[in-house]
Design a protein around this motif. Structure first.
Motif, PDB file in Angstrom:
ATOM      1  N   MET A 174      30.027  13.025  79.728  1.00 25.65           N
ATOM      2  CA  MET A 174      31.068  13.530  80.747  1.00 25.65           C
ATOM      3  C   MET A 174      31.847  12.089  81.279  1.00 25.65           C
ATOM      4  O   MET A 174      32.812  12.274  81.491  1.00 25.65           O
ATOM      5  N   LYS A 175      31.041  11.246  81.498  1.00 22.33           N
ATOM      6  CA  LYS A 175      31.817   9.983  81.938  1.00 22.33           C
ATOM      7  C   LYS A 175      32.842   9.296  80.854  1.00 22.33           C
ATOM      8  O   LYS A 175      34.263   9.076  81.196  1.00 22.33           O
ATOM      9  N   ASN A 176      32.382   9.391  79.619  1.00 23.31           N
ATOM     10  CA  ASN A 176      33.636   9.002  78.413  1.00 23.31           C
ATOM     11  C   ASN A 176      34.771  10.025  78.280  1.00 23.31           C
ATOM     12  O   ASN A 176      35.747   9.643  78.198  1.00 23.31           O
ATOM     13  N   TYR A 177      34.293  11.279  78.701  1.00 19.72           N
ATOM     14  CA  TYR A 177      35.437  12.326  78.541  1.00 19.72           C
ATOM     15  C   TYR A 177      36.345  12.141  79.725  1.00 19.72           C
ATOM     16  O   TYR A 177      37.555  12.029  79.245  1.00 19.72           O
ATOM     17  N   PHE A 178      36.013  11.896  80.922  1.00 18.10           N
ATOM     18  CA  PHE A 178      36.913  11.753  81.950  1.00 18.10           C
ATOM     19  C   PHE A 178      37.717  10.498  81.849  1.00 18.10           C
ATOM     20  O   PHE A 178      38.889  10.488  82.203  1.00 18.10           O
ATOM     21  N   LEU A 179      36.948   9.395  80.974  1.00 20.80           N
ATOM     22  CA  LEU A 179      37.818   8.253  80.885  1.00 20.80           C
ATOM     23  C   LEU A 179      38.914   8.409  80.142  1.00 20.80           C
ATOM     24  O   LEU A 179      40.129   7.764  80.128  1.00 20.80           O
ATOM     25  N   GLN A 180      38.590   8.867  79.010  1.00 21.16           N
ATOM     26  CA  GLN A 180      39.732   9.416  77.986  1.00 21.16           C
ATOM     27  C   GLN A 180      40.837  10.410  78.372  1.00 21.16           C
ATOM     28  O   GLN A 180      41.996  10.336  78.417  1.00 21.16           O
ATOM     29  N   ALA A 181      40.192  11.609  79.169  1.00 22.73           N
ATOM     30  CA  ALA A 181      41.153  12.452  79.691  1.00 22.73           C
ATOM     31  C   ALA A 181      42.118  11.832  80.905  1.00 22.73           C
ATOM     32  O   ALA A 181      43.144  12.447  80.763  1.00 22.73           O
ATOM     33  N   ARG A 299      29.129  13.446 104.661  1.00 19.86           N
ATOM     34  CA  ARG A 299      28.802  14.848 104.542  1.00 19.86           C
ATOM     35  C   ARG A 299      28.845  15.503 103.195  1.00 19.86           C
ATOM     36  O   ARG A 299      29.897  15.379 102.353  1.00 19.86           O
ATOM     37  N   VAL A 300      27.672  16.312 102.654  1.00 14.90           N
ATOM     38  CA  VAL A 300      28.041  17.005 101.490  1.00 14.90           C
ATOM     39  C   VAL A 300      28.747  18.010 101.683  1.00 14.90           C
ATOM     40  O   VAL A 300      28.573  18.961 102.534  1.00 14.90           O
ATOM     41  N   TRP A 301      29.648  18.340 100.735  1.00 15.67           N
ATOM     42  CA  TRP A 301      30.618  19.241 100.716  1.00 15.67           C
ATOM     43  C   TRP A 301      30.768  20.154  99.403  1.00 15.67           C
ATOM     44  O   TRP A 301      30.281  21.041  98.980  1.00 15.67           O
ATOM     45  N   ASP A 302      31.547  19.343  98.417  1.00 16.97           N
ATOM     46  CA  ASP A 302      31.704  19.962  97.048  1.00 16.97           C
ATOM     47  C   ASP A 302      30.413  19.718  96.420  1.00 16.97           C
ATOM     48  O   ASP A 302      29.835  18.530  96.347  1.00 16.97           O
ATOM     49  N   TYR A 303      30.271  20.634  95.569  1.00 21.44           N
ATOM     50  CA  TYR A 303      28.931  20.498  94.543  1.00 21.44           C
ATOM     51  C   TYR A 303      29.368  21.273  93.366  1.00 21.44           C
ATOM     52  O   TYR A 303      29.725  22.191  93.365  1.00 21.44           O
ATOM     53  N   ASN A 304      28.497  20.833  92.352  1.00 19.34           N
ATOM     54  CA  ASN A 304      28.409  21.467  91.141  1.00 19.34           C
ATOM     55  C   ASN A 304      26.820  22.082  90.939  1.00 19.34           C
ATOM     56  O   ASN A 304      25.907  21.226  91.265  1.00 19.34           O
ATOM     57  N   PHE A 305      26.625  23.228  90.660  1.00 16.16           N
ATOM     58  CA  PHE A 305      25.247  24.005  90.463  1.00 16.16           C
ATOM     59  C   PHE A 305      25.256  24.342  89.244  1.00 16.16           C
ATOM     60  O   PHE A 305      25.867  25.112  88.494  1.00 16.16           O
ATOM     61  N   GLN A 306      24.291  23.569  88.439  1.00 18.57           N
ATOM     62  CA  GLN A 306      23.915  23.608  87.046  1.00 18.57           C
ATOM     63  C   GLN A 306      22.611  24.376  86.836  1.00 18.57           C
ATOM     64  O   GLN A 306      21.791  23.977  87.520  1.00 18.57           O
ATOM     65  N   LEU A 307      22.324  24.662  85.611  1.00 16.10           N
ATOM     66  CA  LEU A 307      21.128  25.402  85.230  1.00 16.10           C
ATOM     67  C   LEU A 307      20.701  24.509  84.105  1.00 16.10           C
ATOM     68  O   LEU A 307      21.432  24.414  83.056  1.00 16.10           O
ATOM     69  N   GLN A 308      19.328  24.137  83.911  1.00 16.45           N
ATOM     70  CA  GLN A 308      18.778  23.134  83.127  1.00 16.45           C
ATOM     71  C   GLN A 308      18.963  23.529  81.584  1.00 16.45           C
ATOM     72  O   GLN A 308      19.531  22.735  80.904  1.00 16.45           O
ATOM     73  N   SER A 309      18.727  24.946  81.306  1.00 14.02           N
ATOM     74  CA  SER A 309      19.250  25.202  79.894  1.00 14.02           C
ATOM     75  C   SER A 309      20.236  25.586  79.607  1.00 14.02           C
ATOM     76  O   SER A 309      20.690  25.585  78.150  1.00 14.02           O
ATOM     77  N   ALA A 310      21.235  25.817  80.200  1.00 10.44           N
ATOM     78  CA  ALA A 310      22.784  25.907  80.018  1.00 10.44           C
ATOM     79  C   ALA A 310      23.395  24.765  80.125  1.00 10.44           C
ATOM     80  O   ALA A 310      24.742  24.701  80.098  1.00 10.44           O
ATOM     81  N   LEU A 311      22.786  23.709  80.371  1.00  7.53           N
ATOM     82  CA  LEU A 311      23.483  22.339  80.861  1.00  7.53           C
ATOM     83  C   LEU A 311      24.121  21.743  79.516  1.00  7.53           C
ATOM     84  O   LEU A 311      23.605  21.758  78.476  1.00  7.53           O
ATOM     85  N   GLY A 312      25.308  21.272  79.412  1.00  7.24           N
ATOM     86  CA  GLY A 312      26.064  20.804  78.273  1.00  7.24           C
ATOM     87  C   GLY A 312      27.112  20.023  78.932  1.00  7.24           C
ATOM     88  O   GLY A 312      27.650  20.322  80.112  1.00  7.24           O
ATOM     89  N   VAL A 313      27.658  19.185  78.102  1.00  2.00           N
ATOM     90  CA  VAL A 313      28.769  18.115  78.660  1.00  2.00           C
ATOM     91  C   VAL A 313      30.100  18.911  78.918  1.00  2.00           C
ATOM     92  O   VAL A 313      30.734  18.700  79.929  1.00  2.00           O
ATOM     93  N   SER A 314      30.332  20.153  78.146  1.00  2.00           N
ATOM     94  CA  SER A 314      31.656  20.847  78.363  1.00  2.00           C
ATOM     95  C   SER A 314      31.415  21.527  79.833  1.00  2.00           C
ATOM     96  O   SER A 314      32.467  21.662  80.351  1.00  2.00           O
ATOM     97  N   VAL A 315      30.357  22.219  79.902  1.00  3.39           N
ATOM     98  CA  VAL A 315      30.092  22.910  81.325  1.00  3.39           C
ATOM     99  C   VAL A 315      30.246  21.830  82.507  1.00  3.39           C
ATOM    100  O   VAL A 315      30.980  22.148  83.462  1.00  3.39           O
ATOM    101  N   LEU A 316      29.621  20.645  82.306  1.00  2.84           N
ATOM    102  CA  LEU A 316      29.692  19.347  83.344  1.00  2.84           C
ATOM    103  C   LEU A 316      31.030  19.149  83.391  1.00  2.84           C
ATOM    104  O   LEU A 316      31.508  18.897  84.411  1.00  2.84           O
TER     105      LEU A 316
END
Length: 875
Positions: A174-181, A299-316
């Motif tokens: 994900m880090k490298n994706y956003f660097l390129q994008a 304060r915590v406000w924005d968050y991403n909610f992910q499931l372990q088995s469905a995790l992938g760089v594209s979803v992240l």
């Protein structure tokens, strides 16, 4: 196998099948075919799949048949559409065949049902004011990742390095994706909590997993009931997880890079798999507005909610771009339309993730400072969207103040983040400012903010988004008001007035010509009148014409085949073309060229049919004797060019004073107590003929078996089978025995005690006949000659309908059909039914509403050729 349920239809199905989130700002990733492992109330395991996003998702089998839970029994069963709602059946996955039960795959609720659900959403007190700025699109974001499991679950067994590669260190992270994008303007560093150097350590909640699934009186009495409880349980869970790890986050870690008082982003990874029924256990992005939790005083406000088995760089990456401020580009209503398809991360998660479009980078992240506008005619060259400069243009529409066009170049790579896009080429988008900030998720309440033009795409048809790329490599080099696709607008009835031509091949760059009205210079060709499809008879020819505008001189090259297929040139130099004498249906198109471009016409189909032949009676309606009070079925057989129409009359042949029955080759009288005469007139487009008079006399006692209509001779292709049918009379019961050979030859008995017989696949010409009998007599039919030829043609093997009533849907199975629906037609007797969907082996149509009830001969005309006839009972 089916479960014994109460007989009433239960509309209280699992409303979790479709549940709109309790917060309008929540964003979700679209997942496909996530494995689910369920347990039925009797202990049997059910393996199925889940697809969708948090707004709209469902359980289904591998063939797409929807599965829901029947709350009256607790069993997971196949579902069906009941007036726009999805309701349970009694059919069990793994035991019952949904196709044979008449169910349809991929059913969805009606748009009205979805609107009712959205109107009923419950909003929290902060839900309408989630307007704090998104996470910054540049600089460095320190993303906080927190692992969570439930009270009934063991600790994670993954090594933390697995997540380190997905978030931070791998070339495809994900880090490298956003660097390129972002063209190296945004760095996202992720740290993991609770801290560990080996196996993942997680926060363990005090509640079990079922506490975070929907309430069900029989299967999950501890679950949440309603959107408010769903929100509260999710937010309290996440607040407690933040409080558990906050002390372990280094005090010097900058979690608020834009100093707005909020943590830039938190990602929660929940143990296990996504669940069905659109529960909170599905990947999504939301805001912790109903609870207060802080990290390093922010304060915590924005968050991403992910499931372990469905995790992938594209979803992240999809969810993180939400945190940066981008909306979704797919439709939440599940209507099957794909406005940007695999060309943009915010509609479709490919592996590896693809770039978002240039407009999205400009509008929602600021990675492109501005999109330069083309205001004068000329040829322009751009770099791929992966380049930080000269990567897009804007073109105004002369016909709309709210809609304009953006062009970009997508170059498919052998590896990396652009390796999963469909192809290389110029993409042309329509941008709608009336939907600014909404993306495409709220369609049709708002129009699509971003739409990629593609062949066949209209307001009512998705078209082919996978071929949205324009390049000379694939023969798509122009888009204007007359091309396919045309530059149609959403908000007006006008076309967009865009004129792009001469798109080059996809190299290091791509070039194209833009013609601006009044911009001077050479104007590429534009088709103003398309060549028209026609119908002719065998051995005739057709003349096609095209009209085009553009700077002269214009050149014309005609081709045989579908538009864009330049493999068979046939004529050139003229705006008209006369075909040779044709014996089969053929397609033609023309390419118009000048010094600065080319335009391809649409496809004109020349449909070839046999010369019209007037009707002729081959089997007359038969005079009969029946006992008083009996009805009589009369039948006629005729030849002639289809379709044939039938009108029955009472009286002598030619007397039209008393019409009695129409549009069927068979007519059943009312119960007769006195002698009567009947006849029929058969008509088609080129004539009419009258049958002989059938005299019905009244007798008493047993009536011997007789034959009203012998099986009809047919011609079929080698390897096909066909259905033979006899129409008999006499006192019941009447029995049938079929034979192969000439009439009276009983040496080769075939078939069963039925008035119809399906032959085996035949390779040589064969005859069949049938003997009918009852307790007081027998009768032999004429022999039907089945002529077998080597010519290929359509064949019907069976006809399937759920209820066989007039106006209901029917599927015709067989072989040799045209996959183009308008080249097929299904005839129910003389009534033609158009085909809505076609493959080489199946046709979908509807029984004509004026089709008579009873046994009807059904045949198919495909590509000008007629199939065998199969008898079908219309109720």
């Amino acid at each position: 196998m089916s479960v014994s349920f109460p007989p009433s239809i239960r509309k209280v199905c699992s409303l979790g099948l479709l549940l709109l989130l309790a917060a309008s700002a929540s964003r979700a990733a679209y997942l496909r075919d996530i494995p689910q492992h369920l347990v039925q109330p009797d202990g049997e395991r059910l393996n199925c799949l889940a697809s969708g996003d948090e707004y709209f998702n469902w359980l289904h089998d591998a063939a797409g048949f929807v599965i829901i839970q029947d709350h009256a029994t607790g069993f997971y069963v196949y579902a069906r559409d009941w007036g726009g709602e999805i309701v349970p059946t009694t059919y069990l996955p793994g035991h019952d065949d949904p196709t044979s039960m008449g169910l349809q795959p991929g059913i969805r609720p009606s748009a009205e049902w979805l609107r009712r659900q959205e109107m009923g959403r419950e909003f929290g007190p902060g839900d309408q004011s989630l307007g704090r700025p998104a996470a910054p699109g540049s600089g460095t974001i320190n993303n906080i990742v927190i692992f969570v499991r439930f009270s009934d679950e063991a600790e994670f067994t993954d090594n933390i390095s697995i997540y380190g590669t997905q978030f931070n260190t791998n070339a495809g992270s994900m880090k490298n994706y956003f660097l390129q994008a972002s063209y190296n303007t945004l760095t996202i560093d992720s740290t993991f909590y609770p801290p560990t150097a080996g196996t993942v350590v997680s926060y363990q909640d005090s509640n079990p997993r079922n506490y975070y699934k929907p309430y069900d009186a029989s299967t999950n009495p501890t679950g949440y009931n309603g959107s408010t409880a769903r929100r509260d349980r999710e937010h309290i869970l996440l607040k407690n997880a933040v409080n558990f790890v906050s002390a372990s986050v280094p005090g010097g870690l900058d979690v608020d890079s834009d100093n707005d008082g909020y943590v830039d982003n938190v990602c929660f990874i929940i143990d296990g798999s996504p669940t069905a029924w659109a529960t909170l256990l599905w990947p999504h992005r939301w805001s912790l507005y109903s609870q207060t939790a802080s990290i390093n005083g922010k304060r915590v406000w924005d968050y991403n909610f992910q499931l372990q088995s469905a995790l992938g760089v594209s979803v992240l990456c999809h969810e993180m771009f939400h945190s940066v401020g981008a909306p979704d580009l797919y439709h939440y209503n599940g209507d099957g339309f794909q406005p940007t398809y695999k060309w943009d991360l915010m509609e479709y998660n490919t592996t590896p993730p693809q770039h978002m479009g240039a407009y999205m980078k400009y509008r929602y992240a600021g990675w492109i400072a501005s999109i330069p506008e083309i205001t004068s005619s000329g040829t322009y060259t751009i770099n791929p969207v992966t380049s930080s400069t000269n990567n897009c243009y804007r073109i105004a529409s002369p016909n709309s103040a709210n809609e304009y066009f953006v062009v970009e170049y997508r170059k498919k790579a052998a590896s990396g983040f652009e390796s999963a896009i469909p192809a290389s080429g110029l993409l042309v988008y329509r941008i709608n400012t009336l939907a600014d900030g909404y993306g495409n998720s709220s369609y049709p309440t708002y129009p699509d903010e971003v739409y990629a033009y593609r062949p066949g795409g209209t307001k009512t048809a998705n078209g082919s988004p996978t071929t949205a790329n324009f390049t000379s490599d694939v023969g798509r080099t122009a888009i204007n008001d007359s091309t396919n696709p045309s530059c149609w607008l959403y908000n007006t009835t006008s076309l967009g007035g865009l004129d792009i031509s001469n798109v080059t091949s996809a190299g290091a760059t791509i070039s194209f010509t833009v013609t601006i009205a009044g911009g001077g210079g050479c104007t590429p060709p534009s088709i103003t009148t398309q060549p028209q499809s026609q119908s002719i008879t065998t051995g005739s020819n057709a003349t096609l014409n095209v009209a085009a505008s553009g700077t002269g001189p214009l050149g014309y090259q005609w081709y045989q085949g579908s538009s864009g297929d330049a493999g068979t040139p046939v004529g050139s130099g003229s705006a008209s073309y006369t075909t040779p004498a044709l014996s089969s249906s053929t397609n033609y198109w023309v390419r118009v060229t000048n010094a600065c471009g080319a335009a391809d016409s649409g496809t004109a189909t020349i449909t070839v049919s046999s010369a019209c032949v007037a009707p002729s009676v081959t089997t007359q309606p038969r005079s009969q004797s029946v006992t008083s009070g009996q009805a009589v079925t009369l039948a006629v057989a005729a030849t002639g060019t289809a379709p044939l129409s039938y009108q029955w009359y009472q009286g002598s042949s030619g007397d039209t004073a008393v019409p009695v029955g129409t549009d069927s080759n068979a007519y059943t009288t009312p119960p007769l107590v006195a002698p009567a005469n009947y006849w029929v007139r058969i008509t088609n487009a080129c004539g009419a003929t009258n049958s002989d008079t059938a005299l019905i006399t009244i007798t008493s006692g047993c009536v011997g078996a007789g034959i009203d209509l012998s099986p009809v001779s047919q011609t079929i292709a080698s390897g096909q089978s066909t259905m033979l049918t006899v129409l008999a009379n006499g006192s019941a019961p009447v029995h049938y025995q079929w034979y192969q050979g000439s009439s009276g030859d009983t040496s080769a008995a075939v078939g069963s005690d039925s008035d119809s017989f399906l032959t085996p696949a035949l390779s040589s010409t064969t005859s069949y006949w049938v003997r009918v009998s009852n307790s007081c007599g027998t009768a032999d039919s004429d022999a039907a000659l089945i002529t077998v030829t080597s010519a290929s043609g359509p064949t019907i093997t069976r006809i399937k309908s759920k209820n066989a009533t007039r106006g209901s849907r029917v599927t015709v199975f067989g072989a040799g059909f045209s996959p183009i629906p308008n080249l097929d037609a299904v005839y129910f007797g003389s009534k033609k039914a158009s085909v809505s969907k076609a493959t080489a082996t199946s046709l979908k149509t509807k029984i004509p509403r004026k089709c008579p009830k009873g046994s009807i001969g059904v045949y198919v005309m495909a590509n000008g050729k007629r199939s065998n006839t199969v008898m079908f009972q219309v109720k």
